[in-house]
Design a protein around this motif. Structure first.
Motif, PDB file in Angstrom:
ATOM      1  N   ALA A  57       0.841  -1.205   0.000  1.00 53.23           N
ATOM      2  CA  ALA A  57       0.000   0.000   0.000  1.00 53.23           C
ATOM      3  C   ALA A  57       0.878   1.258   0.000  1.00 53.23           C
ATOM      4  O   ALA A  57       0.583   2.230  -0.710  1.00 53.23           O
ATOM      5  N   GLY A  58       1.947   1.243   0.754  1.00 54.19           N
ATOM      6  CA  GLY A  58       2.872   2.377   0.780  1.00 54.19           C
ATOM      7  C   GLY A  58       3.570   2.580  -0.561  1.00 54.19           C
ATOM      8  O   GLY A  58       3.795   3.719  -0.989  1.00 54.19           O
ATOM      9  N   GLN A  59       3.893   1.492  -1.240  1.00 53.63           N
ATOM     10  CA  GLN A  59       4.497   1.600  -2.570  1.00 53.63           C
ATOM     11  C   GLN A  59       3.506   2.192  -3.573  1.00 53.63           C
ATOM     12  O   GLN A  59       3.879   3.018  -4.414  1.00 53.63           O
ATOM     13  N   LEU A  60       2.250   1.778  -3.485  1.00 56.66           N
ATOM     14  CA  LEU A  60       1.207   2.350  -4.347  1.00 56.66           C
ATOM     15  C   LEU A  60       1.052   3.844  -4.064  1.00 56.66           C
ATOM     16  O   LEU A  60       0.925   4.653  -4.982  1.00 56.66           O
ATOM     17  N   ARG A  61       1.057   4.184  -2.793  1.00 59.33           N
ATOM     18  CA  ARG A  61       0.936   5.593  -2.393  1.00 59.33           C
ATOM     19  C   ARG A  61       2.068   6.409  -3.009  1.00 59.33           C
ATOM     20  O   ARG A  61       1.851   7.493  -3.533  1.00 59.33           O
ATOM     21  N   ALA A  62       3.289   5.884  -2.973  1.00 66.61           N
ATOM     22  CA  ALA A  62       4.443   6.587  -3.540  1.00 66.61           C
ATOM     23  C   ALA A  62       4.331   6.688  -5.064  1.00 66.61           C
ATOM     24  O   ALA A  62       4.714   7.702  -5.657  1.00 66.61           O
ATOM     25  N   HIS A  63       3.795   5.676  -5.708  1.00 63.29           N
ATOM     26  CA  HIS A  63       3.638   5.657  -7.168  1.00 63.29           C
ATOM     27  C   HIS A  63       2.637   6.714  -7.636  1.00 63.29           C
ATOM     28  O   HIS A  63       2.737   7.221  -8.745  1.00 63.29           O
ATOM     29  N   LEU A  64       1.678   7.047  -6.775  1.00 65.50           N
ATOM     30  CA  LEU A  64       0.625   8.011  -7.107  1.00 65.50           C
ATOM     31  C   LEU A  64       0.781   9.291  -6.283  1.00 65.50           C
ATOM     32  O   LEU A  64      -0.193   9.971  -5.993  1.00 65.50           O
ATOM     33  N   ARG A  65       1.987   9.624  -5.907  1.00 69.74           N
ATOM     34  CA  ARG A  65       2.263  10.716  -4.971  1.00 69.74           C
ATOM     35  C   ARG A  65       1.812  12.089  -5.486  1.00 69.74           C
ATOM     36  O   ARG A  65       1.606  12.291  -6.671  1.00 69.74           O
ATOM     37  N   ARG A  66       1.736  13.009  -4.535  1.00 65.58           N
ATOM     38  CA  ARG A  66       1.391  14.403  -4.819  1.00 65.58           C
ATOM     39  C   ARG A  66       2.344  14.959  -5.875  1.00 65.58           C
ATOM     40  O   ARG A  66       3.543  14.724  -5.836  1.00 65.58           O
ATOM     41  N   GLY A  67       1.779  15.698  -6.835  1.00 65.72           N
ATOM     42  CA  GLY A  67       2.590  16.269  -7.899  1.00 65.72           C
ATOM     43  C   GLY A  67       2.587  15.441  -9.172  1.00 65.72           C
ATOM     44  O   GLY A  67       3.134  15.863 -10.186  1.00 65.72           O
TER      45      GLY A  67
END
Length: 143
Positions: free
Chosen positions: A89-99
């Protein structure tokens, strides 16, 4: 017939999901694709949702700001280390990060805030770790 802005938004988000490198043994399940998981299947399901558009032009000459969210659900089998599901889930979050800016033809979809990892939902065979990504699509400015 020209593609609609909604179709371009949908495509841009799914293409971004498909670009995510999944760990071995994990499947990405896109909307409308048949998938029959077992109790030991590790997978990520994807949903795209549109919210109400925001009108910004009183003359109605410009398109509205379109907005919505994409939910990716990390489905982790019960009995396996849940920390690995949170790591995904954290990797997905980073893949779709702000910006993040996604361009599909002449349409840009923007992610202006970091995705949020929701509370753990425990089902019959799997734990669900939802990752919610809010997106915006601003209208093209007329020339």
């Amino acid at each position: 017939m020209a593609d609609t802005v909604e179709m371009k938004i949908y495509q841009a988000l799914l293409i971004r999901c498909q670009a995510f490198s999944l760990p071995a043994g994990v499947t990405m399940v896109l909307p409308g694709v048949a998938y029959s998981p077992t109790a030991q299947s590790k997978f990520v399901s994807v949903e795209v949702h549109f919210n109400r558009s925001i009108e910004t032009d009183l003359s109605f000459d410009m398109d509205p700001i379109r907005q919505g969210f994409m939910r990716t659900n990390v489905m982790w089998p019960k009995g396996l280390a849940i920390v690995d599901g949170y790591n995904l889930a954290g990797q997905l979050r980073a893949h779709l990060r702000r910006g993040t800016k996604l361009l599909q033809t002449d349409t840009q979809v923007r992610i202006d805030e970091d995705p949020e990892i929701g509370g753990l939902v425990t089902g019959e065979t799997h734990h669900n770790i939802p990752v919610t990504t809010r997106w915006l699509c601003y209208p093209q400015v007329p020339a």
